[in-house]
Design an enzyme around this catalytic site. Structure first.
Site, PDB file in Angstrom:
ATOM      1  N   MET A 162      86.407  45.131  33.379  1.00  8.72           N
ATOM      2  CA  MET A 162      86.694  44.729  34.758  1.00  8.72           C
ATOM      3  C   MET A 162      88.011  45.374  35.207  1.00  8.72           C
ATOM      4  O   MET A 162      88.641  44.905  36.162  1.00  8.72           O
ATOM      5  CB  MET A 162      86.752  43.203  34.858  1.00  8.72           C
ATOM      6  CG  MET A 162      85.411  42.567  34.493  1.00  8.72           C
ATOM      7  SD  MET A 162      85.133  40.952  35.211  1.00  8.72           S
ATOM      8  CE  MET A 162      86.407  40.014  34.437  1.00  8.72           C
TER       9      MET A 162
ATOM     10  N   LEU B 198      93.193  47.839  32.707  1.00  7.38           N
ATOM     11  CA  LEU B 198      93.006  48.219  31.302  1.00  7.38           C
ATOM     12  C   LEU B 198      94.295  48.095  30.499  1.00  7.38           C
ATOM     13  O   LEU B 198      95.401  48.281  31.005  1.00  7.38           O
ATOM     14  CB  LEU B 198      92.485  49.656  31.231  1.00  7.38           C
ATOM     15  CG  LEU B 198      91.177  49.910  31.991  1.00  7.38           C
ATOM     16  CD1 LEU B 198      90.763  51.368  31.836  1.00  7.38           C
ATOM     17  CD2 LEU B 198      90.065  48.978  31.521  1.00  7.38           C
TER      18      LEU B 198
ATOM     19  N   HIS C 225      91.342  47.511  25.519  1.00  6.69           N
ATOM     20  CA  HIS C 225      90.238  48.318  26.042  1.00  6.69           C
ATOM     21  C   HIS C 225      90.260  49.718  25.419  1.00  6.69           C
ATOM     22  O   HIS C 225      89.222  50.253  25.049  1.00  6.69           O
ATOM     23  CB  HIS C 225      90.365  48.496  27.567  1.00  6.69           C
ATOM     24  CG  HIS C 225      90.233  47.228  28.356  1.00  6.69           C
ATOM     25  ND1 HIS C 225      91.279  46.674  29.058  1.00  6.69           N
ATOM     26  CD2 HIS C 225      89.178  46.410  28.564  1.00  6.69           C
ATOM     27  CE1 HIS C 225      90.873  45.581  29.669  1.00  6.69           C
ATOM     28  NE2 HIS C 225      89.612  45.388  29.379  1.00  6.69           N
TER      29      HIS C 225
ATOM     30  N   ASP D 200      86.639  37.639  23.471  1.00  8.44           N
ATOM     31  CA  ASP D 200      85.572  36.875  24.141  1.00  8.44           C
ATOM     32  C   ASP D 200      84.415  36.745  23.152  1.00  8.44           C
ATOM     33  O   ASP D 200      83.339  37.322  23.349  1.00  8.44           O
ATOM     34  CB  ASP D 200      85.135  37.608  25.405  1.00  8.44           C
ATOM     35  CG  ASP D 200      86.285  37.735  26.393  1.00  8.44           C
ATOM     36  OD1 ASP D 200      86.701  36.710  26.939  1.00  8.44           O
ATOM     37  OD2 ASP D 200      86.791  38.855  26.581  1.00  8.44           O
TER      38      ASP D 200
END
Ligand code: PAF
Length: 283
Positions: free
Chosen positions: A30, A33, A37, A151
């Site tokens: 999303m 960064l 990432h 996550d």
């Protein structure tokens, strides 16, 4: 790096690459960064001929409107970072390009994974994640896709979706990237006030202590201990702490020797919600 804004353009480009037998690694993001990432992109670069990154702040996965509006947007810096790790393709569509005139989620059944932890506090979140990830997989048609373990519930849910919908992509879970002081990297960290940023490493410190305690005490005792630690905290408010089975994500009632467990936590630092988790030893 080539940047595409439309489904049609990226699809036709990747189609040609596919026909030339190039393998595609995909990192959906999303934006905003950070090193976490970039670590996924570096992993993808090692295993695939071509790496595609998407930047799309997906409205259907936000249960909190303000969080969506205030989600950090740092496109220029993102593209610089992507160039620095030799990302090949960036997909940066608009909301209309993805959802046309119907911004809504498909309803998924993730065999109950969606009702645990985050699912109890973020209504519709995983339907939103499932919808966008499935859509992006259809557009990019990657051989491998990379997700961070911060996550962890999302990762397990995506693996479940791939299995149930028989999608032809390998899901790769990658370790959590942390700041030097232990705070799990997250795009939301940039929104923390000075005091709360200074306090936030307490989350990982507590997780590490909980891991130690889990070796000698039962899950209920460890959970009570963590809850007490946060009761005294001036800047951090605990939303939940739970010790759960890695596979089912259900809270542990009684340890079993052949199972893998993790501790999961969600904390409010002011209005910013932070999550983290840690693998537990089970000997
Ligand atoms: O983890 C994220 O950044 C998002 O949930 C994802 C997977 C890019 C879907 O919007």
């Amino acid at each position: 790096m080539i940047i595409f804004n439309t489904k049609q353009e990226i699809k036709s480009y990747l189609n040609t690459q596919n026909q030339a037998n190039k393998t595609i690694g995909f990192v959906p993001t999303m934006g905003a960064l950070h090193e976490g990432h970039l670590s996924l992109i570096k992993k993808a670069k090692k295993k695939n001929d071509l790496v595609v990154v998407s930047i799309f702040v997906n409205p259907t996965q936000f249960d909190n409107k303000e969080d969506l509006v205030k989600y950090p947007k740092t496109f220029e810096n993102d593209t610089k970072l992507l160039e620095s790790v030799s990302c090949d393709v960036l997909f940066f569509p608009s909301v209309e390009e993805i959802y046309e005139d119907n911004i809504s989620s498909e309803k998924f059944d993730f065999d109950g994974l969606e009702h645990q932890m985050e699912g109890k506090f973020r209504d519709g979140h995983f339907d939103g994640v499932g919808t966008i990830v499935k859509t992006l997989f259809e557009i990019v048609a990657p051989h491998r896709a990379y997700f961070g373990q911060k996550d962890f519930q999302q990762l397990q849910i995506i693996k479940k979706m791939v299995k149930k919908h028989r999608l032809n992509v390998k899901i790769k879970g990658c370790p959590i990237f942390r700041e030097k002081d232990g705070l799990a990297m997250s795009s939301r960290n940039t929104r923390l006030s000075k005091d709360r940023r200074a306090a936030a490493p307490f989350i990982y410190k507590t997780l590490k202590k909980a891991r130690k305690k889990f070796g000698i005490e039962n899950a209920i005792k460890v959970t009570e201990w963590v809850e007490n630690q946060f009761k005294k905290h001036p800047f951090l408010e605990l939303e939940y702490f739970t010790i759960a089975d890695e596979k089912t994500l259900k809270t542990v009632k009684k340890k079993e020797s052949n199972k893998k467990y993790r501790a999961f936590i969600a904390v409010f630092a002011g209005e910013i919600r932070l999550i983290d988790n840690i693998r537990l030893k089970n000997d």
